[in-house]
Design a protein around this motif. Structure first.
Motif, mmCIF file in Angstrom:
data_model
loop_
_atom_site.group_PDB
_atom_site.id
_atom_site.type_symbol
_atom_site.label_atom_id
_atom_site.label_comp_id
_atom_site.label_asym_id
_atom_site.label_seq_id
_atom_site.Cartn_x
_atom_site.Cartn_y
_atom_site.Cartn_z
ATOM 1 N N GLY A 85 0.812 -1.209 0.000
ATOM 2 C CA GLY A 85 0.000 0.000 0.000
ATOM 3 C C GLY A 85 0.843 1.255 0.000
ATOM 4 O O GLY A 85 0.617 2.182 0.799
ATOM 5 N N ALA A 86 1.825 1.318 -0.886
ATOM 6 C CA ALA A 86 2.777 2.429 -0.911
ATOM 7 C C ALA A 86 2.092 3.730 -1.306
ATOM 8 O O ALA A 86 1.083 3.746 -2.022
ATOM 9 N N GLU A 87 2.667 4.824 -0.848
ATOM 10 C CA GLU A 87 2.162 6.142 -1.201
ATOM 11 C C GLU A 87 2.463 6.444 -2.668
ATOM 12 O O GLU A 87 3.407 5.904 -3.252
ATOM 13 N N ARG A 88 1.677 7.330 -3.266
ATOM 14 C CA ARG A 88 1.829 7.663 -4.680
ATOM 15 C C ARG A 88 3.143 8.386 -4.963
ATOM 16 O O ARG A 88 3.640 8.350 -6.089
ATOM 17 N N ASP A 89 3.715 9.029 -3.950
ATOM 18 C CA ASP A 89 4.968 9.754 -4.157
ATOM 19 C C ASP A 89 6.170 9.016 -3.584
ATOM 20 O O ASP A 89 7.242 9.607 -3.413
#
Length: 337
Positions: free
Chosen positions: A178-182
């Motif tokens: 669930g990594a962040e978009r940045d």
């Protein structure tokens, strides 16, 4: 993951020492007896299977798989432990569940950060070792089939195959954590998928141009004299292969880009593509005289000697209409009452 990273570093060092591209070491010619990358001898006891050779020819992709795979195997039990902690009990002397959750979150965060840094570094090596910028700058101006450009296309096809695999592995890992978009790896994946789309489109168009250059009639029903231009079958295979590989990246942008180019290739309203090739008669001239002379020399009277093509044979349209008339003639007899 250290042995996998060390293996890529070893191959990179060997390529630098010999002054040759890394792809020459991991993908030797079929006629080469030596295995420069050290993956095992062809005829020895350490001979590799076809699948093992394919994996060995993608060291960057396999290294990223090891890095992210091992990280996922460490993160998963921590996440299960964290999520399995009971709610806080007000009358409890110590908030042990919250402490365990914080510990798990901190450990997962550190593991993920380290994995993303390593995977991003190996991905950077891939871009450098496979000279992705060079492919983008070249644009692959076409030359005659069988020339140096065709060998370049084989190398590019293998490079794109590994790019697709890298995109898939990274995408699956980012979805898992669930990594962040940045995040570092998310940005790297976005850049990799964009470059993949560009090179896949270039390869598809280049292979199609080569298919046009060598187009010829092929018999689709043996013994029936029904022919179609080979470019139709070749274009179908190229289109299917490109779309399937784009789907493998798990990138919506890549799928859209490749599918759009394929639609342009098959769209009859576009200026170029399959429809224009058929209208222009590319690969449509059937030299029936030569075919019958080879297959049925005892029946020279049945050999058509003129037609609508430049090769002196019967054109694709004429052959199609003749076959159509034969079908009508065979079905014109009324059935017995």
């Amino acid at each position: 993951s250290k042995p996998a990273i060390a293996n890529v570093a070893r191959i990179r060092g060997l390529a630098k020492e010999r002054g040759c591209p890394l792809t020459d070491l991991i993908r030797p010619s079929d006629n080469d007896d030596e295995d420069d990358a050290g993956y095992g001898e062809e005829n020895g006891g350490n001979a590799m299977t076809a699948e093992e050779k394919k994996l060995a020819s993608q060291p960057h992709g396999q290294t990223v798989t090891v890095i992210l795979g091992e990280t996922s195997s460490l993160i998963h039990p921590l996440a299960m432990w964290r999520n399995g902690m009971p709610d806080i009990q007000i009358d409890a002397p110590a908030d042990l569940p919250s402490s365990i959750r914080r510990m798990c979150d901190c450990t997962i965060s550190k593991l993920d950060a380290e994995a993303q840094t390593l995977a991003n570094a190996v991905g950077g090596w891939f871009v450098e070792d496979h000279m992705i910028s060079k492919w983008e700058e070249m644009g692959l101006q076409q030359s005659a089939p069988g020339g140096e450009k065709d060998r370049d296309l084989v190398t590019l096809d293998r490079t794109i195959e590994e790019m697709s695999y890298l995109c898939q592995v990274v995408s699956r890992y980012l979805e898992f954590v669930g990594a962040e978009r940045d995040s570092e790896l998310t940005v790297h994946l976005s850049e990799m998928s964009l470059r993949y789309s560009t090179l896949e489109t270039t390869l598809l168009q280049s292979n199609y141009d080569n298919a046009l250059a060598i187009a010829k009639p092929i018999e689709i029903v043996l013994g029936k004299g029904v022919y179609v231009p080979s470019v139709v079958e070749d274009a179908y295979y190229l289109s299917q292969n490109g779309v399937e590989r784009a789907i493998g990246t798990r990138s919506e942008r890549a799928v859209y880009t490749i599918a759009h180019h394929v639609c342009e290739l098959w769209n009859p309203t576009m200026g170029e593509g399959i429809y224009k090739a058929l209208v222009d008669g590319i690969g449509c001239d059937v030299d029936l005289a030569a075919i019958y002379a080879e297959n049925a020399p005892a029946q020279p009277s049945a050999i058509p000697t003129s037609g609508g093509g430049s090769g002196g044979g019967v054109g694709f349209t004429g052959a199609f209409l003749a076959a159509f008339d034969d079908d009508l003639g065979s079905s014109s007899t009324p059935p017995p009452r």
